[in-house]
Design a protein around this motif. Structure first.
Motif, short mmCIF file in Angstrom:
data_model
loop_
_atom_site.label_atom_id
_atom_site.label_comp_id
_atom_site.label_asym_id
_atom_site.label_seq_id
_atom_site.Cartn_x
_atom_site.Cartn_y
_atom_site.Cartn_z
N MET A 1 3.16 -4.89 -5.84
CA MET A 1 2.94 -3.45 -5.79
C MET A 1 2.34 -3.04 -4.45
O MET A 1 2.68 -1.98 -3.92
N ASP A 2 1.48 -3.88 -3.88
CA ASP A 2 0.79 -3.54 -2.63
C ASP A 2 1.75 -3.22 -1.49
O ASP A 2 1.42 -2.44 -0.60
N VAL A 3 2.94 -3.81 -1.51
CA VAL A 3 3.89 -3.61 -0.42
C VAL A 3 4.33 -2.14 -0.31
O VAL A 3 4.72 -1.68 0.76
N PHE A 4 4.21 -1.38 -1.39
CA PHE A 4 4.59 0.03 -1.39
C PHE A 4 3.52 0.94 -0.79
O PHE A 4 3.81 2.05 -0.35
N PHE A 5 2.27 0.49 -0.81
CA PHE A 5 1.16 1.35 -0.41
C PHE A 5 1.20 1.67 1.08
O PHE A 5 1.49 0.82 1.91
N GLY A 6 0.92 2.94 1.39
CA GLY A 6 0.92 3.42 2.77
C GLY A 6 1.73 4.71 2.86
O GLY A 6 2.15 5.28 1.85
N ILE A 42 2.11 6.47 -0.80
CA ILE A 42 1.93 5.79 -2.09
C ILE A 42 0.59 5.07 -2.02
O ILE A 42 0.33 4.32 -1.08
N SER A 43 -0.24 5.35 -3.02
CA SER A 43 -1.58 4.75 -3.03
C SER A 43 -2.00 4.47 -4.47
O SER A 43 -1.31 4.83 -5.42
N GLN A 44 -3.13 3.81 -4.59
CA GLN A 44 -3.70 3.57 -5.92
C GLN A 44 -5.10 4.14 -5.95
O GLN A 44 -5.88 3.96 -5.03
N GLU A 45 -5.38 4.90 -7.01
CA GLU A 45 -6.71 5.46 -7.24
C GLU A 45 -7.13 5.05 -8.63
O GLU A 45 -6.57 5.52 -9.61
N GLU A 46 -8.10 4.14 -8.69
CA GLU A 46 -8.55 3.55 -9.94
C GLU A 46 -7.35 2.92 -10.63
O GLU A 46 -6.69 2.08 -10.04
N GLU A 47 -7.02 3.34 -11.85
CA GLU A 47 -5.90 2.71 -12.57
C GLU A 47 -4.58 3.43 -12.37
O GLU A 47 -3.56 3.02 -12.92
N VAL A 49 -1.39 5.10 -10.05
CA VAL A 49 -0.62 5.09 -8.80
C VAL A 49 -0.37 6.56 -8.46
O VAL A 49 -0.10 7.37 -9.34
N VAL A 50 -0.48 6.89 -7.18
CA VAL A 50 -0.28 8.26 -6.72
C VAL A 50 0.84 8.25 -5.68
O VAL A 50 0.79 7.49 -4.71
N ILE A 51 1.85 9.09 -5.90
CA ILE A 51 2.90 9.28 -4.91
C ILE A 51 2.84 10.74 -4.47
O ILE A 51 3.03 11.65 -5.28
N THR A 52 2.56 10.94 -3.17
CA THR A 52 2.48 12.28 -2.60
C THR A 52 3.66 12.46 -1.66
O THR A 52 3.90 11.62 -0.79
N THR A 53 4.38 13.55 -1.84
CA THR A 53 5.49 13.90 -0.95
C THR A 53 5.09 15.18 -0.24
O THR A 53 4.84 16.20 -0.88
N GLN A 54 5.02 15.11 1.09
CA GLN A 54 4.57 16.27 1.86
C GLN A 54 5.61 16.64 2.92
O GLN A 54 6.15 15.78 3.61
N THR A 55 5.89 17.95 2.98
CA THR A 55 6.75 18.50 4.03
C THR A 55 5.97 19.64 4.68
O THR A 55 4.87 19.96 4.27
N VAL A 56 6.59 20.27 5.67
CA VAL A 56 5.93 21.40 6.33
C VAL A 56 5.79 22.60 5.40
O VAL A 56 4.98 23.48 5.65
N ILE A 57 6.56 22.62 4.30
CA ILE A 57 6.51 23.79 3.41
C ILE A 57 5.91 23.51 2.04
O ILE A 57 5.60 24.43 1.30
N ILE A 62 2.45 13.12 -7.76
CA ILE A 62 2.52 12.62 -9.13
C ILE A 62 1.52 11.48 -9.26
O ILE A 62 1.32 10.69 -8.35
N ARG A 63 0.84 11.47 -10.40
CA ARG A 63 -0.12 10.41 -10.75
C ARG A 63 0.36 9.79 -12.05
O ARG A 63 0.69 10.50 -13.00
N PHE A 64 0.37 8.47 -12.07
CA PHE A 64 0.89 7.81 -13.27
C PHE A 64 0.33 6.41 -13.37
O PHE A 64 -0.22 5.85 -12.41
N GLN A 65 0.47 5.87 -14.56
CA GLN A 65 0.20 4.46 -14.80
C GLN A 65 1.53 3.82 -15.15
O GLN A 65 2.34 4.42 -15.88
N LEU A 66 1.77 2.65 -14.60
CA LEU A 66 3.03 1.97 -14.84
C LEU A 66 3.29 1.86 -16.34
O LEU A 66 2.41 1.52 -17.12
N GLY A 67 4.52 2.21 -16.72
CA GLY A 67 4.95 2.09 -18.11
C GLY A 67 4.53 3.21 -19.03
O GLY A 67 4.92 3.21 -20.20
N GLU A 68 3.77 4.19 -18.53
CA GLU A 68 3.33 5.30 -19.38
C GLU A 68 4.05 6.59 -18.99
O GLU A 68 4.10 6.95 -17.82
#
Length: 131
Positions: A1-6, A42-47, A49-57, A62-68
């Motif tokens: 999973m760590d390979v996705f973070f950043g 893509i990052s992890q905050e406590e339990e 996973v957070v995926i943030t998509t940012q554009t100029v507009i 999204i925050r989720f736990q794997l499998g939920e």
């Protein structure tokens, strides 16, 4: 999973217009989507996973736990339910609303984040480079 973070910046896309049409996005939003160059973080905050998509507009998170299952808004604003699982070395997301099912597969290939989006018989590939 760590390979996705950043953070990952948009590099290129293939067949994205056809994919957007397949999921019901209008031509105006497709035009906007072709201009903006998103950065995905893509990052992890406590339990969670957070995926943030940012554009100029806009910014979408999204925050989720794997499998939920969790609720989110689709690219065109519809409410949907998603589940994301780690399958081998791929993050596989299944997103459902009343009328369709979308699969989003995220994986790392040659140091790049490759996102494969599929709806019905239409598939698009979006490539991101590590920031």
């Amino acid at each position: 999973m760590d390979v996705f973070f950043g953070s990952w910046k948009f590099d290129k896309s293939e067949n994205f217009d056809d994919y957007m049409k397949a999921i019901g996005v209008n031509d105006e939003l497709i035009s906007v989507a072709n201009v903006v160059k998103p950065v995905i973080t893509i990052s992890q905050e406590e339990e969670s996973v957070v995926i943030t998509t940012q554009t100029v507009i806009s910014k979408k998170e999204i925050r989720f736990q794997l499998g939920e299952e969790f609720e989110e808004k689709s690219i065109d604003g519809r409410s949907c339910k998603s589940v994301i699982n780690l399958e081998g070395e791929k993050l596989v997301q299944v997103q459902k609303d009343e009328s369709r099912e979308i699969t989003i597969v995220r994986e790392i290939q040659d140091g790049k984040l490759i996102t494969t989006l599929t709806c019905d018989e239409v598939t698009a590939v979006v490539t991101y480079e590590k920031v």
